[in-house]
Design an enzyme around this catalytic site. Structure first.
Site, short mmCIF file in Angstrom:
data_model
loop_
_atom_site.label_atom_id
_atom_site.label_comp_id
_atom_site.label_asym_id
_atom_site.label_seq_id
_atom_site.Cartn_x
_atom_site.Cartn_y
_atom_site.Cartn_z
CG HIS A 31 -0.28 -0.27 2.51
ND1 HIS A 31 0.63 0.61 3.05
CD2 HIS A 31 -0.36 -1.30 3.39
CE1 HIS A 31 1.07 0.15 4.20
NE2 HIS A 31 0.50 -1.03 4.43
CG HIS A 34 4.28 -1.71 1.96
ND1 HIS A 34 2.96 -2.09 1.97
CD2 HIS A 34 4.88 -2.41 2.96
CE1 HIS A 34 2.77 -2.99 2.92
NE2 HIS A 34 3.90 -3.19 3.53
CD GLN A 150 8.43 -4.69 11.88
OE1 GLN A 150 7.85 -5.76 11.98
NE2 GLN A 150 8.33 -3.94 10.80
CB VAL A 173 1.50 6.55 4.64
CG1 VAL A 173 0.58 7.12 3.57
CG2 VAL A 173 2.96 6.81 4.28
CB SER A 183 -1.50 -5.52 4.53
OG SER A 183 -0.33 -4.92 4.04
NE ARG A 184 -2.62 -8.79 10.57
CZ ARG A 184 -1.31 -8.82 10.85
NH1 ARG A 184 -0.65 -7.70 11.06
NH2 ARG A 184 -0.67 -9.97 10.93
O1 PAF Z 1 6.72 -5.01 8.74
C1 PAF Z 1 6.64 -6.06 8.07
O2 PAF Z 1 6.02 -6.12 7.00
C2 PAF Z 1 7.34 -7.32 8.57
O3 PAF Z 1 7.26 -7.42 9.95
C3 PAF Z 1 8.78 -7.44 8.07
C4 PAF Z 1 9.67 -6.34 8.63
C5 PAF Z 1 8.83 -7.42 6.56
C6 PAF Z 1 9.37 -8.78 8.53
O4 PAF Z 1 8.63 -9.86 8.06
#
Ligand code: PAF
Length: 280
Positions: A31, A34, A150, A173, A183-184
């Site tokens: 999306h 990304h 993360q 964003v 995505s969810r």
């Molecule tokens: O953020 C994500 O999409 C995932 O956690 C990642 C960093 C690609 C690892 O699978």
């Protein structure tokens, strides 16, 4: 753009690629969030690589690994349009061959919030990101602030293990109504979609209190919680946390000179939404 399925071939192509090389690791279903990463990676680097891999080890046994959106053809079109040079799209057995048995155990940054709600999640994330760093050997890797914890876990792992990758974080964003792209979000019913921006509204309520001079973390939390609890379609709140933006340690008082993040996770219908704001 080359699309590669094996770690061996990806590693060889990355070794031969022009430097600097920027990597955008993703689980696909791309999306605009990304695409903000790929745009930046394209602008910053001579070679832009991306990965599309729905990483099974970061999903719990009752989570949505099976139903996670997979849109390979569309994702590849988007990446080609963004000017990607190399895309790794491996089958699971390529990343986790039979006998795979080495894991990255992240420390304290992974304990609270998502780590507490999703046991093992960050072990899976850290392991796959370490593997991607090992295969691609990027100079830079790009992640979104939407998954703020993360980012903290990956930054710490990268520093602690001297992985030599510059971790670049890009701002969250959002849709026009404030909902963070994810995505969810595709799982939301139209009614839930209308309610979903409540998570960002709740975080903004805490932020407004902070802007008005409130420094007590518990009161900031309470402000966000009250907004979430006022929305009937919020089925449960996993957490509202006020944490140090780097270590993810809980903060009692928001003092100057420290990056502080307010983060929340709440379930709207069947969808678990997470978001955060950084104060200041
Ligand atoms: O953020 C994500 O999409 C995932 O956690 C990642 C960093 C690609 C690892 O699978």
């Amino acid at each position: 753009m080359k699309v590669i399925e094996t770690c061996f071939e990806m590693a060889a192509l990355c070794r031969a690629a022009e430097r600097p090389l920027g990597l955008v690791p993703t689980m696909g279903a791309l999306h605009d969030g990304h695409l903000s990463l790929t745009r930046r990676a394209r602008a910053d680097n001579a070679t832009m690589a991306a990965s599309l891999f729905v990483n099974p080890t970061q999903f719990g046994p009752h989570e949505d690994f099976g139903s996670y959106p997979r849109r390979l053809v569309r994702d590849l079109e988007l990446l080609a349009a963004q000017g990607a040079d190399l895309v790794l799209a491996p089958p699971p057995e390529e990343i986790y061959p039979a006998g795979f048995d080495t894991w990255i155990e992240p420390g304290a940054a992974a304990e609270g919030m998502e780590g507490a709600a999703r046991p093992g999640h960050f072990r899976g994330v850290a392991t796959v990101v370490a593997k991607l760093f090992g295969i691609v050997r990027p100079d830079r890797a790009y992640f979104g602030q939407k998954d703020g914890q993360q980012v903290a876990v990956i930054r710490k792992m990268t520093a602690d293990l001297n992985l030599g990758v510059e971790v670049v974080t890009m701002p969250t964003v959002r849709e026009a109504d404030g909902l963070a792209l994810s995505s969810r979000n595709a799982y939301l019913t139209p009614e839930e979609r209308m309610a979903a921006p409540v998570v960002y509204r709740a975080l903004r309520a805490a932020e407004s209190q902070w802007q008005a001079g409130e420094r007590d973390a518990e009161r900031l939390r309470a402000a966000a919680l009250a907004v979430l609890q006022g929305e009937p379609l919020v089925e449960s709140v996993d957490y509202v946390s006020v944490v140090d933006g780097d270590t993810m340690a809980a903060v009692d008082t928001v003092t100057g000179g420290r990056r502080v993040m307010v983060a929340a996770a709440a379930r709207v219908g069947a969808v678990r939404l997470i978001d955060n704001v950084v104060l200041g």
